[in-house]
Design a protein around this motif. Structure first.
Motif, mmCIF file in Angstrom:
data_model
loop_
_atom_site.group_PDB
_atom_site.id
_atom_site.type_symbol
_atom_site.label_atom_id
_atom_site.label_comp_id
_atom_site.label_asym_id
_atom_site.label_seq_id
_atom_site.Cartn_x
_atom_site.Cartn_y
_atom_site.Cartn_z
ATOM 1 N N ILE A 17 0.834 -1.212 0.000
ATOM 2 C CA ILE A 17 0.000 0.000 0.000
ATOM 3 C C ILE A 17 0.868 1.261 0.000
ATOM 4 O O ILE A 17 0.533 2.264 -0.630
ATOM 5 C CB ILE A 17 -1.055 -0.009 1.137
ATOM 6 N N GLN A 18 2.013 1.197 0.657
ATOM 7 C CA GLN A 18 2.898 2.371 0.646
ATOM 8 C C GLN A 18 3.329 2.687 -0.789
ATOM 9 O O GLN A 18 3.424 3.845 -1.178
ATOM 10 C CB GLN A 18 4.153 2.084 1.470
ATOM 11 N N GLU A 19 3.584 1.630 -1.554
ATOM 12 C CA GLU A 19 4.049 1.825 -2.924
ATOM 13 C C GLU A 19 2.923 2.368 -3.802
ATOM 14 O O GLU A 19 3.134 3.279 -4.605
ATOM 15 C CB GLU A 19 4.563 0.487 -3.458
ATOM 16 N N ILE A 20 1.725 1.856 -3.602
ATOM 17 C CA ILE A 20 0.569 2.362 -4.363
ATOM 18 C C ILE A 20 0.425 3.861 -4.106
ATOM 19 O O ILE A 20 0.235 4.659 -5.017
ATOM 20 C CB ILE A 20 -0.727 1.607 -3.946
ATOM 21 N N ASP A 24 0.207 7.466 -6.292
ATOM 22 C CA ASP A 24 -1.063 8.213 -6.285
ATOM 23 C C ASP A 24 -1.600 8.173 -4.860
ATOM 24 O O ASP A 24 -2.086 7.143 -4.391
ATOM 25 C CB ASP A 24 -2.046 7.539 -7.264
ATOM 26 N N SER A 25 -1.522 9.318 -4.185
ATOM 27 C CA SER A 25 -1.894 9.298 -2.769
ATOM 28 C C SER A 25 -3.357 9.678 -2.542
ATOM 29 O O SER A 25 -3.807 9.793 -1.405
ATOM 30 C CB SER A 25 -0.981 10.232 -1.982
ATOM 31 N N ILE A 26 -4.099 9.895 -3.629
ATOM 32 C CA ILE A 26 -5.486 10.347 -3.481
ATOM 33 C C ILE A 26 -6.503 9.235 -3.739
ATOM 34 O O ILE A 26 -7.420 9.028 -2.944
ATOM 35 C CB ILE A 26 -5.790 11.543 -4.444
ATOM 36 N N SER A 27 -6.325 8.521 -4.830
ATOM 37 C CA SER A 27 -7.334 7.506 -5.176
ATOM 38 C C SER A 27 -7.290 6.348 -4.191
ATOM 39 O O SER A 27 -6.237 6.049 -3.622
ATOM 40 C CB SER A 27 -7.085 6.922 -6.570
ATOM 41 N N SER A 218 -6.910 8.976 2.200
ATOM 42 C CA SER A 218 -7.782 10.103 1.847
ATOM 43 C C SER A 218 -9.250 9.803 2.189
ATOM 44 O O SER A 218 -10.039 10.713 2.353
ATOM 45 C CB SER A 218 -7.645 10.432 0.356
ATOM 46 N N ARG A 219 -9.592 8.513 2.295
ATOM 47 C CA ARG A 219 -10.991 8.140 2.596
ATOM 48 C C ARG A 219 -11.064 7.081 3.701
ATOM 49 O O ARG A 219 -11.405 5.930 3.443
ATOM 50 C CB ARG A 219 -11.673 7.608 1.328
#
Ligand code: OGA
Ligand code: NI
Length: 358
Positions: A17-20, A24-27, A218-219
């Motif tokens: 998840i860190q790499e994702i 892109d830190s928003i989606s 973000s969510r």
């Protein structure tokens, strides 16, 4: 061959998840979005009058204080969770452990992957409990290492090049084991044995540590940091971030926040103690949510019986008239292998060894 024999099962490999988030830190990728029924209800769960889990003063427990031991008994029966203050582990030791973990998670993915979980084990960097491609994923990256006794360490999975890592884990694992041993001794007394009773029956307790990072999300309303589960351990001692409330436990059918008390540890009863205590002490379902602004680190030390030991209700906890035997005996390694291959979904893991009560 030997390693295959020792393995606790396997988990499908999943993206970091860190790499994702680095890309892109928003989606929020689809695979992380929980089904509506499983999403955390953030507003109602922050109610100010939410009940709080018991706090046990470890220094009193260690002195043999009977009132404190009774508090421990009640906490394990009614909550399955408590926090401990005055555990005596120096702040600096806690601090160095947190730094070691955060330093590890800051390494580039390529570096962390050198310690990736093997196919047939759950030690190393990766994810546990991922059993299908359809399963929703948790918003965390983690590394799990067996730590004590030192003979069970497999340094293949240890980031020894990470400055200060081994020293911090050496120190912390030893100190937290001493705290666990004292709680174990008190539980032994409460379960009708002598202080050393559980140890005499079950041998020295072992330890593994799961170090996790829950990146900010973000969510936070859509995802879970870690899905509901109970711990397969005997006891779990959790060192968590002092500032962020994220851990939630099931109490009387509702999710209750565990508000961190700085420098204390959160302790919970695991499945093995539930089984040994014949269900008197409860291994409670818990989960963690994510934070919108901040990354969170947590360090869970699981203490567990020897793999070759059989676990089953202690004779002192069974009384055919008032408290019939509730679980069958099982070799601990067989128990762990079975629960590792399951996703919990609201059912207790201990159901696999529950006896039907007539
Ligand atoms: C675990 C766990 C909770 C947390 O690792 O088993 O429940 O807050 N962790 O990280
Ligand atoms: Ni847990």
């Amino acid at each position: 061959m030997e390693e295959e024999k020792m393995g606790w099962g396997s988990s499908l490999s999943v993206p970091s998840i860190q790499e994702i988030l680095r890309n892109d830190s928003i989606s929020v990728p689809e695979r992380f979005i929980q089904e509506e029924k499983d999403r955390p209800q953030l507003v109602s769960e922050n109610l100010p009058d939410s009940p709080e889990i018991p706090v046990i003063d470890f220094s009193l427990l260690a002195k043999g204080d009977e009132d404190e031991r009774r508090k421990l008994d009640l906490a394990c029966k009614e909550w399955g969770f408590f926090q401990i203050s005055n555990h005596g582990i120096e702040k600096e030791v806690l601090h160095q452990m947190k730094i070691a973990v955060s330093t590890f998670f800051q390494l580039p993915l390529e570096e962390k992957n050198k310690f990736a979980m093997a196919e047939n084990d759950i030690q190393g960097f990766g994810q546990a409990y991922v059993v299908s491609e359809e399963q929703k994923l948790d918003w965390n990256d983690m590394i799990y290492l067996k730590t004590l006794p030192s003979e069970i360490r497999n340094f293949k999975f240890w980031p020894l090049t990470c400055p200060g890592f081994k020293e911090a884990v050496d120190k912390y694992s030893t100190e937290v084991q001493n705290v666990a041993a004292e709680i174990y001794a008190n539980l032994s007394i409460l379960m009708g044995l002598g202080r050393e009773g559980l140890k005499e029956l079950q041998g020295e307790i072992k330890q593994g540590i799961r170090m996790s990072i829950y990146p900010s999300c973000s969510r936070p309303d859509l995802v879970l940091g870690i899905s509901p589960h109970s711990d397969g351990s005997a006891l779990t001692l959790l060192l968590q971030d002092d500032e962020i409330t994220a851990l939630q436990i099931k109490h009387k059918e509702s999710w209750v926040n565990v508000k961190p008390i700085p420098d204390s540890l959160v302790v919970n009863v695991g499945d093995a103690i539930e089984i040994l205590s014949n269900g008197v002490y409860k291994s409670i379902e818990h989960r963690a949510i994510t934070n919108e602004k901040k990354d969170r680190i947590s360090i869970a030390a699981f203490v567990f019986p020897d793999e070759e030991q059989e676990i089953g209700p202690l004779e002192s906890m069974v009384d055919e008239l008032h408290c019939p035997r509730r679980y069958r005996k099982i070799k601990y390694v067989d128990y762990i292998r079975q629960i590792m291959a399951m996703k919990m979904e609201g059912k207790a893991h201990t159901d696999i060894v529950k006896l039907e009560i007539k």
